[in-house]
Design an enzyme around this catalytic site. Structure first.
Site, PDB file in Angstrom:
ATOM      1  N   GLY A   1      28.892 -15.513  -1.341  1.00 40.06           N
ATOM      2  CA  GLY A   1      27.894 -15.933  -0.360  1.00 40.06           C
ATOM      3  C   GLY A   1      27.424 -17.356  -0.595  1.00 40.06           C
TER       4      GLY A   1
ATOM      5  N   LYS B   1      40.841  -7.001  -9.535  1.00 42.48           N
ATOM      6  CA  LYS B   1      41.055  -5.552  -9.359  1.00 42.48           C
ATOM      7  C   LYS B   1      42.301  -5.282  -8.517  1.00 42.48           C
ATOM      8  CE  LYS B   1      39.362  -3.554  -5.914  1.00 42.48           C
ATOM      9  NZ  LYS B   1      38.312  -3.285  -4.922  1.00 42.48           N
TER      10      LYS B   1
ATOM     11  N   HIS C   1      56.674   3.434  16.229  1.00 37.27           N
ATOM     12  CA  HIS C   1      57.391   4.549  15.589  1.00 37.27           C
ATOM     13  C   HIS C   1      58.549   4.027  14.747  1.00 37.27           C
ATOM     14  CE1 HIS C   1      58.824   8.638  15.162  1.00 37.27           C
ATOM     15  NE2 HIS C   1      60.035   8.215  15.472  1.00 37.27           N
TER      16      HIS C   1
ATOM     17  N   ARG D   1      30.296   9.313  -2.801  1.00 36.01           N
ATOM     18  CA  ARG D   1      29.099   9.678  -2.030  1.00 36.01           C
ATOM     19  C   ARG D   1      28.914   8.681  -0.881  1.00 36.01           C
ATOM     20  NH1 ARG D   1      23.430   8.673  -2.824  1.00 36.01           N
ATOM     21  NH2 ARG D   1      23.942   7.338  -4.588  1.00 36.01           N
TER      22      ARG D   1
ATOM     23  N   ARG E   1      28.310  12.799 -11.865  1.00 38.92           N
ATOM     24  CA  ARG E   1      27.191  13.755 -11.865  1.00 38.92           C
ATOM     25  C   ARG E   1      27.032  14.478 -10.529  1.00 38.92           C
ATOM     26  NH1 ARG E   1      21.658  10.233 -10.956  1.00 38.92           N
ATOM     27  NH2 ARG E   1      22.530   9.206  -9.156  1.00 38.92           N
TER      28      ARG E   1
ATOM     29  N   THR F   1      32.287  -8.409  -0.245  1.00 38.50           N
ATOM     30  CA  THR F   1      32.521  -9.846  -0.175  1.00 38.50           C
ATOM     31  C   THR F   1      32.469 -10.408   1.245  1.00 38.50           C
ATOM     32  OG1 THR F   1      33.680 -10.000  -2.244  1.00 38.50           O
ATOM     33  CG2 THR F   1      34.331 -11.575  -0.557  1.00 38.50           C
TER      34      THR F   1
ATOM     35  N   CYS G   1      36.902  -7.999  -6.682  1.00 37.47           N
ATOM     36  CA  CYS G   1      37.977  -7.679  -5.733  1.00 37.47           C
ATOM     37  C   CYS G   1      39.350  -8.214  -6.149  1.00 37.47           C
ATOM     38  CB  CYS G   1      37.691  -8.263  -4.358  1.00 37.47           C
ATOM     39  SG  CYS G   1      35.966  -8.559  -3.972  1.00 37.47           S
TER      40      CYS G   1
ATOM     41  N   GLU H   1      38.518   3.548  -8.215  1.00 43.19           N
ATOM     42  CA  GLU H   1      39.632   2.593  -8.253  1.00 43.19           C
ATOM     43  C   GLU H   1      40.144   2.407  -9.677  1.00 43.19           C
ATOM     44  OE1 GLU H   1      38.548  -0.138  -4.349  1.00 43.19           O
ATOM     45  OE2 GLU H   1      37.791  -0.762  -6.285  1.00 43.19           O
TER      46      GLU H   1
ATOM     47  N   THR I   1      31.579 -12.786  -8.537  1.00 40.88           N
ATOM     48  CA  THR I   1      32.122 -11.479  -8.893  1.00 40.88           C
ATOM     49  C   THR I   1      33.488 -11.246  -8.251  1.00 40.88           C
ATOM     50  OG1 THR I   1      29.879 -10.636  -9.039  1.00 40.88           O
ATOM     51  CG2 THR I   1      31.641  -9.008  -8.873  1.00 40.88           C
ATOM     52  N   CYS I   2      33.571 -11.487  -6.970  1.00 36.37           N
ATOM     53  CA  CYS I   2      34.801 -11.147  -6.238  1.00 36.37           C
ATOM     54  C   CYS I   2      36.027 -11.798  -6.872  1.00 36.37           C
ATOM     55  CB  CYS I   2      34.663 -11.584  -4.782  1.00 36.37           C
ATOM     56  SG  CYS I   2      36.178 -11.365  -3.849  1.00 36.37           S
TER      57      CYS I   2
ATOM     58  N   ALA J   1      37.352  -0.407   2.471  1.00 35.38           N
ATOM     59  CA  ALA J   1      38.486   0.286   1.860  1.00 35.38           C
ATOM     60  C   ALA J   1      38.164   0.646   0.426  1.00 35.38           C
ATOM     61  CB  ALA J   1      39.720  -0.609   1.886  1.00 35.38           C
TER      62      ALA J   1
ATOM     63  N   TYR K   1      33.205   3.692  -5.504  1.00 33.90           N
ATOM     64  CA  TYR K   1      34.552   3.165  -5.311  1.00 33.90           C
ATOM     65  C   TYR K   1      35.097   2.440  -6.542  1.00 33.90           C
ATOM     66  CZ  TYR K   1      33.111  -1.701  -4.315  1.00 33.90           C
ATOM     67  OH  TYR K   1      32.620  -2.982  -4.414  1.00 33.90           O
ATOM     68  N   ILE K   2      34.217   1.798  -7.307  1.00 32.46           N
ATOM     69  CA  ILE K   2      34.724   1.060  -8.476  1.00 32.46           C
ATOM     70  C   ILE K   2      35.251   2.043  -9.528  1.00 32.46           C
ATOM     71  CG2 ILE K   2      34.082  -0.498 -10.371  1.00 32.46           C
ATOM     72  CD1 ILE K   2      32.180  -1.895  -8.425  1.00 32.46           C
TER      73      ILE K   2
ATOM     74  N   GLU L   1      25.661 -22.567 -11.080  1.00 33.92           N
ATOM     75  CA  GLU L   1      26.428 -21.373 -11.460  1.00 33.92           C
ATOM     76  C   GLU L   1      26.374 -21.234 -12.978  1.00 33.92           C
ATOM     77  OE1 GLU L   1      27.960 -18.634 -10.083  1.00 33.92           O
ATOM     78  OE2 GLU L   1      28.148 -18.189 -12.230  1.00 33.92           O
TER      79      GLU L   1
HETATM   80  C1  LIG Z   1      34.966  -4.315  -9.872  1.00 38.54           C
HETATM   81  C2  LIG Z   1      34.530  -4.752  -8.498  1.00 38.54           C
HETATM   82  C3  LIG Z   1      35.406  -4.634  -7.449  1.00 38.54           C
HETATM   83  C4  LIG Z   1      35.029  -5.033  -6.172  1.00 38.54           C
HETATM   84  N1  LIG Z   1      35.922  -4.891  -5.154  1.00 38.54           N
HETATM   85  C5  LIG Z   1      35.583  -5.293  -3.912  1.00 38.54           C
HETATM   86  C6  LIG Z   1      36.527  -5.202  -2.853  1.00 38.54           C
HETATM   87  O1  LIG Z   1      37.650  -4.724  -3.033  1.00 38.54           O
HETATM   88  N2  LIG Z   1      36.165  -5.641  -1.643  1.00 38.54           N
HETATM   89  C7  LIG Z   1      34.903  -6.168  -1.397  1.00 38.54           C
HETATM   90  O2  LIG Z   1      34.629  -6.577  -0.269  1.00 38.54           O
HETATM   91  N3  LIG Z   1      33.989  -6.258  -2.390  1.00 38.54           N
HETATM   92  C8  LIG Z   1      34.302  -5.839  -3.630  1.00 38.54           C
HETATM   93  N4  LIG Z   1      33.394  -5.952  -4.655  1.00 38.54           N
HETATM   94  C9  LIG Z   1      32.033  -6.456  -4.343  1.00 38.54           C
HETATM   95  C10 LIG Z   1      32.011  -7.993  -4.247  1.00 38.54           C
HETATM   96  O3  LIG Z   1      32.550  -8.543  -5.416  1.00 38.54           O
HETATM   97  C11 LIG Z   1      30.591  -8.461  -4.027  1.00 38.54           C
HETATM   98  O4  LIG Z   1      30.054  -7.810  -2.901  1.00 38.54           O
HETATM   99  C12 LIG Z   1      30.516  -9.972  -3.802  1.00 38.54           C
HETATM  100  O5  LIG Z   1      31.078 -10.679  -4.860  1.00 38.54           O
HETATM  101  C13 LIG Z   1      29.059 -10.391  -3.594  1.00 38.54           C
HETATM  102  O6  LIG Z   1      28.986 -11.787  -3.464  1.00 38.54           O
HETATM  103  P1  LIG Z   1      27.637 -12.536  -3.828  1.00 38.54           P
HETATM  104  O7  LIG Z   1      27.812 -13.936  -3.374  1.00 38.54           O
HETATM  105  O8  LIG Z   1      26.486 -11.779  -3.319  1.00 38.54           O
HETATM  106  O9  LIG Z   1      27.517 -12.452  -5.408  1.00 38.54           O
HETATM  107  P2  LIG Z   1      28.534 -12.806  -6.564  1.00 38.54           P
HETATM  108  O10 LIG Z   1      29.905 -12.995  -6.058  1.00 38.54           O
HETATM  109  O11 LIG Z   1      28.312 -11.799  -7.601  1.00 38.54           O
HETATM  110  O12 LIG Z   1      28.045 -14.226  -7.069  1.00 38.54           O
HETATM  111  C14 LIG Z   1      26.833 -14.393  -7.743  1.00 38.54           C
HETATM  112  C15 LIG Z   1      26.984 -15.538  -8.705  1.00 38.54           C
HETATM  113  O13 LIG Z   1      25.696 -15.959  -9.144  1.00 38.54           O
HETATM  114  C16 LIG Z   1      25.775 -16.283 -10.523  1.00 38.54           C
HETATM  115  N5  LIG Z   1      24.403 -16.195 -11.028  1.00 38.54           N
HETATM  116  C17 LIG Z   1      23.629 -15.085 -11.148  1.00 38.54           C
HETATM  117  N6  LIG Z   1      22.402 -15.407 -11.554  1.00 38.54           N
HETATM  118  C18 LIG Z   1      22.381 -16.766 -11.697  1.00 38.54           C
HETATM  119  C19 LIG Z   1      21.379 -17.707 -12.062  1.00 38.54           C
HETATM  120  N7  LIG Z   1      20.126 -17.328 -12.343  1.00 38.54           N
HETATM  121  N8  LIG Z   1      21.727 -19.014 -12.110  1.00 38.54           N
HETATM  122  C20 LIG Z   1      22.985 -19.421 -11.812  1.00 38.54           C
HETATM  123  N9  LIG Z   1      23.954 -18.579 -11.449  1.00 38.54           N
HETATM  124  C21 LIG Z   1      23.659 -17.267 -11.371  1.00 38.54           C
HETATM  125  C22 LIG Z   1      26.738 -15.268 -11.086  1.00 38.54           C
HETATM  126  O14 LIG Z   1      27.295 -15.714 -12.302  1.00 38.54           O
HETATM  127  C23 LIG Z   1      27.754 -15.172  -9.961  1.00 38.54           C
HETATM  128  O15 LIG Z   1      28.804 -16.090 -10.144  1.00 38.54           O
HETATM  129  C24 LIG Z   1      33.742  -5.576  -5.948  1.00 38.54           C
HETATM  130  C25 LIG Z   1      32.839  -5.702  -7.016  1.00 38.54           C
HETATM  131  C26 LIG Z   1      33.231  -5.287  -8.282  1.00 38.54           C
HETATM  132  C27 LIG Z   1      32.261  -5.421  -9.414  1.00 38.54           C
END
Ligand SMILES: Cc1cc2nc3c(=O)[nH]c(=O)nc-3n(C[C@H](O)[C@H](O)[C@H](O)COP(=O)(O)OP(=O)(O)OC[C@H]3O[C@@H](n4cnc5c(N)ncnc54)[C@H](O)[C@@H]3O)c2cc1C
Length: 460
Positions: free
Chosen positions: A16, A51, A437, A206, A200, A312, A48, A183, A42-43, A342, A179-180, A35
């Site tokens: 985001g 994974k 088909h 769920r 649990r 994501t 994502c 997977e 995370t993604c 998914a 889902y995590i 950062e």
């Molecule tokens: C194992 C796993 C598998 C996933 N698989 C999927 C999938 O297949 N498809 C899908 O759509 N989504 C998936 N997701 C979810 C997806 O990763 C998240 O929804 C997405 O990354 C959220 O984006 P974001 O920008 O909100 O946060 P993030 O991508 O988590 O980014 C937040 C960032 O902020 C940084 N940060 C935090 N606090 C601070 C601070 N105080 N100062 C500076 N930096 C900071 C963190 O280090 C991080 O880099 C998965 C998540 C996990 C854990």
């Protein structure tokens, strides 16, 4: 601009935050982004992308087995976990560089530091430096939550560590049913680990349609995964190189690793939001309006930290909409309805819209169409697997309000079906679409017999 060092300060360079920063900068805003770990969030770094690479790796075992029915003889395959992890890490590093380059290209200033709010217009870095910003965007994501403190919890890993294990665990206990957890259970099972999934609740996934949950659980069990519902891990003991997970029914499972994937919590701790009256909602995320604005007018929040729909593409859409709204002169609310999603389990799950339970609660009349069949590929391979598909139709309008698929490529199928459902396609539109088909997807346009039809009275 009016005594501010930057127009926009973004905290967190994940899905985001990066999108918001780059689009805002494209509109001419002076943007700084902090950062604390690695650009991409995370993604890209531990979600994502890595994974899905592990999912691909885990599926080769089936391919090698299935090949025999198609005339191939494959020498005994061997798997080398460190090679997979090294290759995965190389790809993640490449993506991180690509994200960093994008920020540079758009003149976004990247600060590799943790950041927190000092007041509504001041951000403090870990070094103590301060930056004054007209607008602040919180996009700090979420973090694995390991649950209540139980004896030996320090031995449990989360998904973060699962991506960096030095070796493939021969046996792994995974606690969780989302889902995590599902997977990773399928990933490790595909790579050859003996997997026990402990959950649990009464069934995995769920919030998903009950038929989907049941079908996937049966498929996972058929693949040799122990799926134990109605249990929790109450203690973990370390014995040499092994771990013993004690369960709530007093049984025990011995494993080389114990992983917890029981949920994620928005990253709000230590952000300095407490002193600013930024409201947190009951699901622990930052409360925002449809434009992602918090209760403090110049502070916005997008993505997992708001705990709306934690995916994501949703975080990216929210970040983009924020920048369009604040810097592009185009107020853009984000529509969180009908988000296709998914589960990259084996087999995959792809869903959009209402579950049967939700449809029956919300609609006066619901028609249910469902089918299960053996995928064509399984005929010659002999694999014991079935595909499941279900359409939920509003009996009053004929609109398809839910589509649920468990089977190969369900994620790809649901992306395409999602367009039709989002557009409000009716069952008649599905029926009028010519089948492709031979495919699994053709079942979606050839389901003619209602499995069941509910009227309001029946739903009570
Ligand atoms: C194992 C796993 C598998 C996933 N698989 C999927 C999938 O297949 N498809 C899908 O759509 N989504 C998936 N997701 C979810 C997806 O990763 C998240 O929804 C997405 O990354 C959220 O984006 P974001 O920008 O909100 O946060 P993030 O991508 O988590 O980014 C937040 C960032 O902020 C940084 N940060 C935090 N606090 C601070 C601070 N105080 N100062 C500076 N930096 C900071 C963190 O280090 C991080 O880099 C998965 C998540 C996990 C854990």
């Amino acid at each position: 601009m009016s005594g501010h060092d930057v127009d926009l300060f973004v905290i967190g360079a994940g899905s985001g935050g990066v999108r918001a920063a780059r689009v805002a900068a494209g509109y001419g805003a002076r943007v700084m982004i902090a950062e604390e770990y690695r650009v991409g969030g995370t993604c890209v770094i531990r979600g994502c992308v890595p994974k899905k690479l592990l999912v691909y790796a885990s599926r080769f075992s089936d391919e090698f087995e299935d090949a025999a029915g198609y005339g191939w003889s494959v020498p005994e395959p061997t798997f080398h976990w460190p090679a997979l992890i090294a290759n995965k890490d190389r790809e993640i590093a490449r993506l991180e560089t690509a994200y960093t380059n994008t920020l540079e290209r758009f003149d976004v200033t990247l600060v590799k530091s943790r950041a927190a709010l000092e007041d509504a217009h001041t951000v403090r870095m870990a070094t103590g430096a301060h930056v004054r910003a007209e607008t602040i965007l919180i996009s700090t994501g979420a973090w694995p939550h390991l649950g209540p403190k139980i004896p030996g919890l320090e031995h449990a890993i989360s998904s973060n560590e699962a991506f960096h294990l030095p070796e493939l665990p021969r046996r792994i206990v995974i606690q969780g049913g989302g889902y995590i957890a599902v997977e990773f259970a399928c990933i490790f099972a595909g790579l050859g680990s003996k997997v026990a999934l402990i959950y649990r609740g009464e069934n995995i996934l769920r919030g998903f349609d009950d038929d989907v949950r049941e079908h996937l659980r049966n498929e996972m069990r058929a693949r040799g995964i122990t799926v134990a519902c109605g249990h929790t891990v109450v203690a973990i003991a370390k014995l040499g190189d092994e771990f013993i997970a004690r369960l709530s029914d007093n049984s025990a499972v011995t494993a080389d690793k114990v992983m917890f994937a029981i949920g994620r919590r928005p990253n709000v701790t230590g952000l300095g939001i407490e002193g600013l009256n930024i409201e947190i909602h009951e699901h622990a995320g930052i409360k925002v309006d449809e434009y992602s604005r918090t209760s403090v007018p110049n502070i916005y929040a997008v993505g997992d930290v708001t705990n709306r729909v934690n995916l994501t593409p949703v975080a990216i859409r929210e970040g983009h909409a924020f920048a369009d709204t604040v810097y592009g002169g185009k107020p853009t609310p984000v529509d969180h309805s009908n988000v296709p999603t998914a589960v990259f389990s084996e087999p995959e799950v792809g869903v959009i819209g209402l579950t049967e339970t939700q449809a029956r609660e919300r609609l006066a009349k619901v028609d249910v169409y469902k089918t299960t069949f053996r995928p064509m590929k399984a005929t010659l391979s002999g694999r014991n697997t079935r595909t499941f598909m279900k359409l939920l139709v509003d009996g009053a309008t004929d609109r398809v309000v839910g589509c649920h698929i468990v089977g190969p490529d369900a994620s790809e199928l649901i992306q395409a079906v999602g367009i039709a459902v989002k557009m409000g396609a009716t069952k008649a539109d599905f029926d009028a679409t010519m089948a492709v088909h031979p495919t699994a997807g053709e079942e979606l346009v050839t389901m003619r017999e209602k499995a069941v039809s509910y009227g309001r009275a029946a739903a009570k």
